[in-house]
Design a protein around this motif. Structure first.
Motif, PDB file in Angstrom:
ATOM      1  N   THR A 139      44.435 -12.287  -6.395  1.00  0.00           N
ATOM      2  CA  THR A 139      45.101 -12.014  -5.706  1.00  0.00           C
ATOM      3  C   THR A 139      45.761 -10.160  -4.888  1.00  0.00           C
ATOM      4  N   LEU A 140      45.350  -9.602  -6.319  1.00  0.00           N
ATOM      5  CA  LEU A 140      46.174  -8.664  -6.058  1.00  0.00           C
ATOM      6  C   LEU A 140      45.162  -7.361  -4.523  1.00  0.00           C
ATOM      7  N   SER A 141      45.622  -6.946  -4.214  1.00  0.00           N
ATOM      8  CA  SER A 141      44.436  -5.436  -3.222  1.00  0.00           C
ATOM      9  C   SER A 141      45.236  -4.778  -3.357  1.00  0.00           C
ATOM     10  N   ARG A 142      45.097  -3.356  -3.480  1.00  0.00           N
ATOM     11  CA  ARG A 142      46.032  -2.033  -3.198  1.00  0.00           C
ATOM     12  C   ARG A 142      44.879  -1.815  -2.279  1.00  0.00           C
ATOM     13  N   LYS A 143      44.363  -1.482  -2.307  1.00  0.00           N
ATOM     14  CA  LYS A 143      43.704  -0.767  -1.313  1.00  0.00           C
ATOM     15  C   LYS A 143      42.823  -1.584  -0.601  1.00  0.00           C
ATOM     16  N   PRO A 144      41.919  -1.313   0.744  1.00  0.00           N
ATOM     17  CA  PRO A 144      41.528  -2.105   2.220  1.00  0.00           C
ATOM     18  C   PRO A 144      40.374  -2.591   0.797  1.00  0.00           C
ATOM     19  N   GLY A 145      40.404  -3.866   1.123  1.00  0.00           N
ATOM     20  CA  GLY A 145      38.484  -4.785   0.479  1.00  0.00           C
ATOM     21  C   GLY A 145      38.341  -4.510  -0.598  1.00  0.00           C
ATOM     22  N   LEU A 146      39.656  -4.448  -1.867  1.00  0.00           N
ATOM     23  CA  LEU A 146      39.008  -3.887  -2.888  1.00  0.00           C
ATOM     24  C   LEU A 146      40.040  -4.970  -3.541  1.00  0.00           C
ATOM     25  N   ALA A 147      39.553  -5.969  -3.607  1.00  0.00           N
ATOM     26  CA  ALA A 147      40.119  -6.999  -4.853  1.00  0.00           C
ATOM     27  C   ALA A 147      40.651  -6.897  -6.532  1.00  0.00           C
ATOM     28  N   GLU A 148      41.395  -6.155  -7.062  1.00  0.00           N
ATOM     29  CA  GLU A 148      41.646  -6.432  -8.828  1.00  0.00           C
ATOM     30  C   GLU A 148      42.421  -7.109  -9.162  1.00  0.00           C
ATOM     31  N   PHE A 149      42.329  -7.092 -10.563  1.00  0.00           N
ATOM     32  CA  PHE A 149      43.274  -7.885 -11.981  1.00  0.00           C
ATOM     33  C   PHE A 149      43.407  -7.473 -12.784  1.00  0.00           C
ATOM     34  N   PRO A 150      44.425  -7.149 -13.469  1.00  0.00           N
ATOM     35  CA  PRO A 150      45.266  -8.789 -13.369  1.00  0.00           C
ATOM     36  C   PRO A 150      46.151  -7.560 -12.389  1.00  0.00           C
ATOM     37  N   ASP A 151      47.549  -8.504 -12.016  1.00  0.00           N
ATOM     38  CA  ASP A 151      48.426  -7.655 -10.752  1.00  0.00           C
ATOM     39  C   ASP A 151      49.410  -7.802 -12.106  1.00  0.00           C
ATOM     40  N   SER A 152      49.120  -7.665 -13.282  1.00  0.00           N
ATOM     41  CA  SER A 152      50.413  -7.723 -14.203  1.00  0.00           C
ATOM     42  C   SER A 152      49.953  -7.321 -15.453  1.00  0.00           C
ATOM     43  N   VAL A 153      50.646  -7.729 -17.103  1.00  0.00           N
ATOM     44  CA  VAL A 153      50.347  -7.022 -18.132  1.00  0.00           C
ATOM     45  C   VAL A 153      50.151  -9.080 -18.663  1.00  0.00           C
ATOM     46  N   THR A 154      48.790  -9.121 -19.017  1.00  0.00           N
ATOM     47  CA  THR A 154      48.056 -10.308 -19.405  1.00  0.00           C
ATOM     48  C   THR A 154      47.381 -10.406 -20.952  1.00  0.00           C
ATOM     49  N   ALA A 155      48.742 -10.184 -22.033  1.00  0.00           N
ATOM     50  CA  ALA A 155      48.034 -11.074 -23.230  1.00  0.00           C
ATOM     51  C   ALA A 155      47.639 -11.917 -22.553  1.00  0.00           C
ATOM     52  N   ARG A 156      47.886 -12.681 -22.446  1.00  0.00           N
ATOM     53  CA  ARG A 156      46.577 -14.188 -22.839  1.00  0.00           C
ATOM     54  C   ARG A 156      45.324 -14.129 -22.010  1.00  0.00           C
ATOM     55  N   GLY A 157      45.103 -13.377 -21.132  1.00  0.00           N
ATOM     56  CA  GLY A 157      44.012 -12.854 -20.167  1.00  0.00           C
ATOM     57  C   GLY A 157      42.961 -12.056 -21.798  1.00  0.00           C
ATOM     58  N   ALA A 158      43.952 -11.197 -22.298  1.00  0.00           N
ATOM     59  CA  ALA A 158      42.760 -10.718 -23.291  1.00  0.00           C
ATOM     60  C   ALA A 158      42.643 -11.891 -24.839  1.00  0.00           C
ATOM     61  N   LYS A 159      43.556 -12.691 -24.439  1.00  0.00           N
ATOM     62  CA  LYS A 159      42.654 -14.144 -25.366  1.00  0.00           C
ATOM     63  C   LYS A 159      42.150 -14.142 -25.890  1.00  0.00           C
ATOM     64  N   HIS A 160      42.375 -15.075 -23.656  1.00  0.00           N
ATOM     65  CA  HIS A 160      41.351 -16.022 -23.316  1.00  0.00           C
ATOM     66  C   HIS A 160      39.301 -14.759 -23.675  1.00  0.00           C
ATOM     67  N   LEU A 161      39.615 -13.627 -23.117  1.00  0.00           N
ATOM     68  CA  LEU A 161      38.572 -12.646 -23.472  1.00  0.00           C
ATOM     69  C   LEU A 161      37.687 -12.912 -25.175  1.00  0.00           C
ATOM     70  N   ALA A 162      38.508 -12.608 -25.828  1.00  0.00           N
ATOM     71  CA  ALA A 162      38.288 -12.855 -27.019  1.00  0.00           C
ATOM     72  C   ALA A 162      37.844 -13.472 -27.473  1.00  0.00           C
TER      73      ALA A 162
END
Length: 230
Positions: A139-162
């Motif tokens: 849901t994050l967009s800081r520049k027109p047309g560009l979506a970004e992830f994550p919008d905050s630090v996510t240790a859980r997200g890194a765990k899922h990648l592992a």
């Protein structure tokens, strides 16, 4: 995926305690809505923003509204409910209308795997390696047309990648699927400045066989539909 109840417009007064939002309806009433989003919602929770709420009459729910959309008042919307991507994706996976995964005929959700984790979707089919699919709402967009992830630090997200990496190394398909819940973006990038650890985990997972899919959405007060691949 259609919303179960017609949404009603409101103005955001404030978001607080992550999961609560005070809002003003068009008739002037002030209500508190449930905000199903644990992230920072950077750029999406400014007082005065036009938003859309889903009312409910469920006696088991303390809050009678759920915050579903931000209306950017230029024809574009952002979906803020992080439960929506899985509901929308389940429809296309079961219907076989997502080309990259259409060959899988059996769709199971919330299957235990890894270390005290559950995969969003486990797909299987005859003579195919199982596909473990983890879904992230973007849901994050800081520049027109560009979506970004994550919008905050996510240790859980890194765990899922592992954990996806472990599945890939065991011979399964492992897929990190980013669903862009914004209609004003046609590009995607990792927000490495927000969480460099997640960005490094992403690079490691990709190098070790984890696939990445990025999907866009059509969003309106009527519902959220899966659109195209980026």
């Amino acid at each position: 995926m259609q919303f179960a109840t017609p949404l009603v417009p409101a103005r955001l007064i404030r978001r607080y305690k992550r999961f609560l939002a005070d809002c003003r309806l068009e008739d002037g009433r002030e209500v508190t809505a449930h905000c199903a989003n644990p992230g920072s919602m950077l750029g999406l929770a400014e007082p005065g923003m036009k938003i859309w709420l889903e009312p409910n009459d469920d006696p088991k729910k303390k809050l009678k509204f759920g915050w579903r959309l931000v209306d950017h008042e230029d024809g574009n919307f952002t979906g803020v409910d992080t439960s929506v991507p899985n509901r929308a994706l389940r429809e296309v996976l079961q219907n076989g209308t997502l080309p990259a995964l259409a060959m899988y005929k059996t769709v199971n959700s919330e299957v235990k795997y890894g270390t005290n984790s559950r995969i969003d979707f486990l797909l299987s089919g005859p003579d195919l390696p199982d596909a473990y699919v983890e879904v992230k709402s973007v849901t994050l967009s800081r520049k027109p047309g560009l979506a970004e992830f994550p919008d905050s630090v996510t240790a859980r997200g890194a765990k899922h990648l592992a954990e996806l990496t472990m599945m890939a190394q065991q011979g399964h398909r492992a897929i990190m699927l980013y669903l862009v819940q914004r209609t004003d973006c046609d590009r995607f990038a990792l927000a490495a400045d927000i969480d460099p650890t997640y960005a490094r985990a992403f690079d490691t997972a990709h190098a070790r066989g984890v696939e990445n899919l990025i999907l866009t959405t059509h969003i309106s007060p009527e519902g959220v539909e899966i659109a195209d691949m980026l």
